[in-house]
Design a protein around this motif. Structure first.
Motif, PDB file in Angstrom:
ATOM      1  N   LYS A  46       0.831  -1.202  -0.167  1.00 22.04           N
ATOM      2  CA  LYS A  46      -0.060  -0.002   0.058  1.00 22.04           C
ATOM      3  C   LYS A  46       0.694   1.200  -0.003  1.00 22.04           C
ATOM      4  O   LYS A  46       1.860   1.486   0.864  1.00 22.04           O
ATOM      5  N   GLY A  47       0.554   2.229  -0.950  1.00 18.01           N
ATOM      6  CA  GLY A  47       1.451   3.310  -1.057  1.00 18.01           C
ATOM      7  C   GLY A  47       1.275   4.036   0.257  1.00 18.01           C
ATOM      8  O   GLY A  47       0.363   3.977   1.050  1.00 18.01           O
ATOM      9  N   THR A  80       6.438  10.206  -1.461  1.00 22.65           N
ATOM     10  CA  THR A  80       5.284   9.443  -1.279  1.00 22.65           C
ATOM     11  C   THR A  80       5.053   8.794  -2.726  1.00 22.65           C
ATOM     12  O   THR A  80       5.112   9.032  -3.862  1.00 22.65           O
ATOM     13  N   ASP A  82       2.600   5.571  -4.887  1.00 28.09           N
ATOM     14  CA  ASP A  82       1.315   5.013  -5.053  1.00 28.09           C
ATOM     15  C   ASP A  82       1.554   3.559  -4.733  1.00 28.09           C
ATOM     16  O   ASP A  82       2.489   3.206  -4.458  1.00 28.09           O
ATOM     17  N   ASP A  83       0.411   2.975  -4.671  1.00 32.43           N
ATOM     18  CA  ASP A  83       0.324   1.281  -4.541  1.00 32.43           C
ATOM     19  C   ASP A  83       1.089   0.789  -5.391  1.00 32.43           C
ATOM     20  O   ASP A  83       1.322   1.006  -6.604  1.00 32.43           O
ATOM     21  N   GLN A 153      10.574   2.726  -4.344  1.00 30.84           N
ATOM     22  CA  GLN A 153      10.024   1.491  -3.988  1.00 30.84           C
ATOM     23  C   GLN A 153      10.581   0.522  -3.588  1.00 30.84           C
ATOM     24  O   GLN A 153      10.057  -0.337  -2.377  1.00 30.84           O
ATOM     25  N   HIS A 238       6.533  12.782  -5.071  1.00 29.49           N
ATOM     26  CA  HIS A 238       5.695  11.670  -5.805  1.00 29.49           C
ATOM     27  C   HIS A 238       6.430  11.080  -6.602  1.00 29.49           C
ATOM     28  O   HIS A 238       6.773  11.183  -7.716  1.00 29.49           O
ATOM     29  N   ASN A 239       6.338   9.568  -6.332  1.00 25.80           N
ATOM     30  CA  ASN A 239       6.767   8.485  -7.250  1.00 25.80           C
ATOM     31  C   ASN A 239       8.064   8.851  -7.921  1.00 25.80           C
ATOM     32  O   ASN A 239       8.255   9.055  -9.247  1.00 25.80           O
ATOM     33  N   SER A 309      -2.856  -1.026  -7.974  1.00 28.53           N
ATOM     34  CA  SER A 309      -3.335  -1.622  -6.569  1.00 28.53           C
ATOM     35  C   SER A 309      -4.160  -3.037  -7.004  1.00 28.53           C
ATOM     36  O   SER A 309      -5.038  -3.594  -6.215  1.00 28.53           O
TER      37      SER A 309
END
Length: 312
Positions: A46-47, A80, A82-83, A153, A238-239, A309
C-alpha cells in the motif's frame, strides 16, 4: 520421386512437426507455470509517505548516529508512493531459464568463474540489461506493467512501508543463524561450497514484516534508476524515478561478503549496468582494464514490481 520414398519423407516431416509441437507445448507449460508462480508470490504494498535516506539521524534506536557510512544517502527527504506489488523473492536461475528458453536465448546455468552448474533455486545473477528485459518479458506475457522497482519503491518495501528498519529482516536486526544465513550454511547449499554465494530464495529464514524475503541481504538487487549521488536533494516527492540518464545504475542492498554495515536498507550501490569494471574517480576511462574486465554476475540479482493496486 518414387511413391514409397515420398511416403517416407512425409512421415519424417510429420514426426519432426510433432516433436516441435510437443517441445512448444512443454515450453508454454513451463511459461504458464512461471507466470502462475510469479503472481502467487507478489506482495501488495500500500502506498504512503516516508523519510527516504539514512534515517539514523532521527531514529532513537541509533542514538542519532548514521546507519550508513556513505554520503549519497544522507539527505533525508519525504517521498510519497502509489500502491504497487513486488515479488516476495528474487528471480531464480530456474525462473530465468524458463524465460531464456522461451525467447531462444541461452540459460545461465554455470558459474562463470568455476565452470560448475548453479543451483536452480539460487537468485539469478545477471547484469542490469538482462534483469530489465526479464521484467519487460513478464509484461508481454501478462499484459501487466512489470518493471524493475524504483529506488524509492525498493527502499519503502525493504523497510516494510518506510519503517525505521536498518535491515529487511523480521525484526529489523541482523542475527546470523537466526534471521540471516551464516557462511557455513551458504557452503552447505551451493554446488561450489561457496561461503559468499547467495542463499536459496525464501528458504529457512523469515521475511520482513511486509512478507518479503532477503531484500538487500542476498546479493545486490538492481533497481530501475540511473545513479546520481546528489539526486536525493532534487528528487520529486511523488513517485521519484531517478535521473533521466546516466552512466551507472543503482543496486540496493549489499553483496553476501559485505560486513553488516554494507547491508542496511538505505545503502545505494551504483555500478555499470553491463557489469564492466567501474572506473575509480580520477582514473583514465579509456584504459583497457575498465573495458574488458567485469564483475561476477552471481552477486547481482533482481525482483520485479507491478504498478497499481490490482493484478487482475
Amino acid at each position: 520421386m518414387k511413391p514409397r520414398l515420398i511416403l517416407l519423407v512425409l512421415s519424417a516431416l510429420s514426426l519432426v512437426a510433432c516433436g516441435d509441437g510437443q517441445a512448444d507445448s512443454k515450453n508454454q507449460q513451463a511459461v504458464d507455470a512461471l507466470i502462475k508462480k510469479t503472481k502467487e508470490n507478489l506482495v501488495y504494498v500500500k502506498g504512503g509517505s516516508f523519510q527516504m535516506g539514512d534515517f539514523g539521524q532521527i531514529d532513537p534506536k541509533s542514538e542519532k548516529l548514521p546507519y550508513s557510512v556513505n554520503q549519497d544517502d544522507k539527505y533525508l527527504h519525504r517521498v510519497t508512493l502509489d500502491d504497487f506489488y513486488i515479488q516476495d523473492r528474487q528471480v531464480t536461475y530456474s525462473d530465468f531459464s524458463v524465460y531464456a528458453k522461451s525467447i531462444n536465448e541461452p540459460a545461465i546455468e554455470y558459474n562463470e568463474q568455476k565452470g560448475q552448474r548453479n543451483a536452480s533455486d539460487l537468485p539469478a545473477g545477471v547484469d542490469w540489461y538482462k534483469a530489465n528485459k526479464y521484467c519487460q518479458w513478464l509484461s508481454k506475457q501478462t499484459g501487466k506493467d512489470y518493471s524493475l522497482p524504483t529506488e524509492a519503491q525498493w527502499e519503502y518495501a525493504a523497510r516494510s512501508r518506510g519503517r525505521m528498519m536498518p535491515y529487511a529482516t523480521d525484526d529489523g536486526k541482523l542475527e546470523p543463524g537466526k534471521n540471516y544465513p551464516t557462511r557455513s550454511e551458504r557452503m552447505e547449499v551451493t554446488p561450489q561450497s561457496d561461503a559468499y554465494s547467495p542463499f536459496p530464495v525464501a528458504k529457512k529464514y523469515p521475511p520482513n514484516p511486509l512478507g518479503l524475503y532477503q531484500m538487500g541481504l542476498n546479493g545486490y538487487e538492481w533497481v530501475s534508476d540511473w545513479y546520481d549521488k546528489g539526486y536525493y536533494e532534487k528528487s520529486p516527492e511523488h513517485n521519484p524515478k531517478g535521473p533521466d540518464s546516466g552512466t551507472l545504475k543503482v543496486r540496493r542492498g549489499g553483496a553476501t561478503g559485505e560486513s553488516s554495515l554494507g547491508l542496511v536498507t538505505v545503502i545505494r550501490n551504483p555500478y555499470s549496468p553491463d557489469l564492466s569494471l567501474k572506473v575509480p574517480e580520477g582514473a583514465d576511462k579509456d584504459l583497457d582494464i575498465f573495458k574488458k574486465r567485469k564483475q561476477s554476475a552471481k552477486i547481482n540479482t533482481f525482483r520485479c514490481v507491478i504498478a497499481g493496486s490490482s493484478t487482475n
